[in-house]
Design a protein around this motif. Sequence first.
Motif, mmCIF file in Angstrom:
data_model
loop_
_atom_site.group_PDB
_atom_site.id
_atom_site.type_symbol
_atom_site.label_atom_id
_atom_site.label_comp_id
_atom_site.label_asym_id
_atom_site.label_seq_id
_atom_site.Cartn_x
_atom_site.Cartn_y
_atom_site.Cartn_z
ATOM 1 N N LYS A 104 29.162 -69.946 -35.136
ATOM 2 C CA LYS A 104 29.660 -68.916 -36.042
ATOM 3 C C LYS A 104 28.557 -68.474 -36.991
ATOM 4 O O LYS A 104 27.589 -69.184 -37.199
ATOM 5 N N ASN A 105 28.753 -67.299 -37.583
ATOM 6 C CA ASN A 105 27.821 -66.814 -38.586
ATOM 7 C C ASN A 105 28.546 -65.937 -39.592
ATOM 8 O O ASN A 105 29.658 -65.464 -39.336
ATOM 9 N N GLU A 113 20.738 -76.334 -47.415
ATOM 10 C CA GLU A 113 20.271 -74.956 -47.307
ATOM 11 C C GLU A 113 21.142 -74.146 -46.374
ATOM 12 O O GLU A 113 21.740 -74.677 -45.440
ATOM 13 N N ARG A 114 21.196 -72.830 -46.617
ATOM 14 C CA ARG A 114 21.861 -71.893 -45.724
ATOM 15 C C ARG A 114 20.779 -71.049 -45.069
ATOM 16 O O ARG A 114 20.166 -70.192 -45.692
ATOM 17 N N THR A 115 20.496 -71.329 -43.826
ATOM 18 C CA THR A 115 19.387 -70.677 -43.127
ATOM 19 C C THR A 115 19.868 -69.425 -42.397
ATOM 20 O O THR A 115 20.944 -69.408 -41.801
ATOM 21 N N ILE A 116 19.068 -68.379 -42.453
ATOM 22 C CA ILE A 116 19.421 -67.147 -41.755
ATOM 23 C C ILE A 116 18.736 -67.140 -40.393
ATOM 24 O O ILE A 116 17.643 -67.670 -40.220
ATOM 25 N N SER A 117 19.402 -66.515 -39.431
ATOM 26 C CA SER A 117 18.826 -66.420 -38.086
ATOM 27 C C SER A 117 18.240 -65.039 -37.828
ATOM 28 O O SER A 117 17.323 -64.888 -37.024
ATOM 29 N N ARG A 164 18.126 -51.776 -48.703
ATOM 30 C CA ARG A 164 19.400 -52.361 -48.277
ATOM 31 C C ARG A 164 19.093 -53.489 -47.297
ATOM 32 O O ARG A 164 18.592 -53.248 -46.195
ATOM 33 N N ALA A 165 19.382 -54.719 -47.705
ATOM 34 C CA ALA A 165 19.049 -55.899 -46.902
ATOM 35 C C ALA A 165 20.316 -56.551 -46.367
ATOM 36 O O ALA A 165 21.297 -56.724 -47.105
ATOM 37 N N THR A 166 20.281 -56.921 -45.091
ATOM 38 C CA THR A 166 21.417 -57.576 -44.437
ATOM 39 C C THR A 166 20.923 -58.825 -43.728
ATOM 40 O O THR A 166 19.872 -58.791 -43.066
ATOM 41 N N VAL A 167 21.671 -59.918 -43.846
ATOM 42 C CA VAL A 167 21.292 -61.158 -43.174
ATOM 43 C C VAL A 167 22.501 -61.759 -42.475
ATOM 44 O O VAL A 167 23.646 -61.539 -42.879
ATOM 45 N N SER A 168 22.217 -62.499 -41.426
ATOM 46 C CA SER A 168 23.229 -63.268 -40.715
ATOM 47 C C SER A 168 22.906 -64.747 -40.890
ATOM 48 O O SER A 168 21.822 -65.204 -40.504
ATOM 49 N N ILE A 169 23.829 -65.493 -41.480
ATOM 50 C CA ILE A 169 23.633 -66.921 -41.753
ATOM 51 C C ILE A 169 24.451 -67.729 -40.761
ATOM 52 O O ILE A 169 25.677 -67.577 -40.679
ATOM 53 N N ARG A 170 23.789 -68.576 -40.011
ATOM 54 C CA ARG A 170 24.475 -69.415 -39.022
ATOM 55 C C ARG A 170 25.174 -70.584 -39.694
ATOM 56 O O ARG A 170 24.721 -71.104 -40.708
#
Length: 368
Positions: free
Chosen positions: A63-64, A28-32, A45-51
Motif C-alpha cells: 500500500k501507499n 521514518e516514512r520513506t517515499i518511493s 507543486r510537489a507530490t510524493v507516494s509513501i510506501r
Amino acid sequence: MKPYRWLPFGLALVFLSGCWDQQLLKEERTISIGGLDQDESGMLRATVSIRDDFAVQTAVEDKNEIHTVVARSTQNARQLINAQVAGNYSAAKMRVLLFGEDLVRNHDIMPYLDAYYRDSRSPLGARIAVTQGAAENFIRLKKVGTRTIGVFVDQLLKSTKDMDITPNVNLQTLHPLDRGYDFCLPYLTSSNGIPTVDGLALFSGVTMTGKLNIDDSRLYLLLSDVKSKNLTITLKSVNREQASSYDFVTFAVHRFHRKLRVSVSQNRIKATLQLKLKVYVVEDPSDHLYKMKVMHQLEKLLSKELTEKAEQVIYKMQQANHDGFGIARRLMSYYPDFWKQINWNKEYPRVSFDTRVSLEILNTGITE
C-alpha cells in the motif's frame, strides 16, 4: 593487574561503540516516487507516494499514501510534507523523480535538484523522467496491477534502459559538474491509465525544448555512441509507399562503430558523423534472405533508410537546440579561440552535418 591486560577491553569499547547519529528506518516514512509540477499560482507543486513499510515487511498487500503540497522550493516542500505524515519524512529510498512537462519547459531544472545534491542521504541513483501533463496525475494512479506506482515506474524505466530505448540517467549523472553537451530524459505518457515510455525529452541547457518518439530514440542513442546490448530496429524493407506487415524487417544490432569529427573552416562548423552497424536479422516475413543478391540489396536499402532517419533525428535535435553529441565540448577543446567568439545557441542550429549510416547483415537466422 598489568596494563596490557586492559588492552582487549579498550579495543572492545572502540569497535563496539554505537553510532551517535543513527536514524532508525522504523521511525521514518520513506517515499518511493516523487513528482514536481508548476502550480497555477506559479509556485512549486510537489507530490510524493509513501510506501507502507509494515505492509512490505509482513508480505501483506503493498500500500501507499499520496501527499501533495504547494511550496516555495524543494526543501520547503519536504518540510510541509513532513508536517502531514506520521513519522519522519525521508527521500533516502526514493526510486523515481518525475517532472511535469510544463515545469521543465518554463524553468531551469537544476534549482529543483539542489536540495538533493546537498543532502548526504540523497538517493543519487533515483531515475528521472518527464511526464506529459502533470507528474501528480501519474503518482495518483497509486498502483498498476499489484505494484505500487513507484515500483512500477522504476521497473518500467529500467526495462527501457536495458532495451536501449532510453539512456541511463539519474540524479548523479545530471549533476552539473561537466557541461559541453545536452542531456535528455525519458518521456512518459499515460495509455489507458498505465504509464508508458513514449520516447525522449530533449533539453537545451537546463530546459526542455523538444521530444523524440520511440523509433527516433533508438537511433539517437546509436548516434550518441551509447553502447547497445539489446537494441532492435524495425524498418521498411520493400515497397515503402504501401503499408503491409510483410514489408518490414526487424534486426538486432550486434556491433556498431560510430565516428564523429568536428571541424571549423571559414568560421563555419561542420560535423561528419559515420555509423557502421553489424546486425542479425530476427524477423523477415518475406523470407527471401537466403538469396545473397536479395540480402545485399536489403543492406543497401536499409543503409539508405537509416541515413535518412538519422538526418531527420539530427534536424529535430537542431530545431530543439539540443547538442546531444557534445559538439560544443569538441569546439571548447580543439578550437578554444573560435569558441569564445561565438554565440552557441545561435550557431548550433547552423552546424552542417554530413551523416552516413551503413549496415551489414552478419546472420539471417537459423531458418531458410
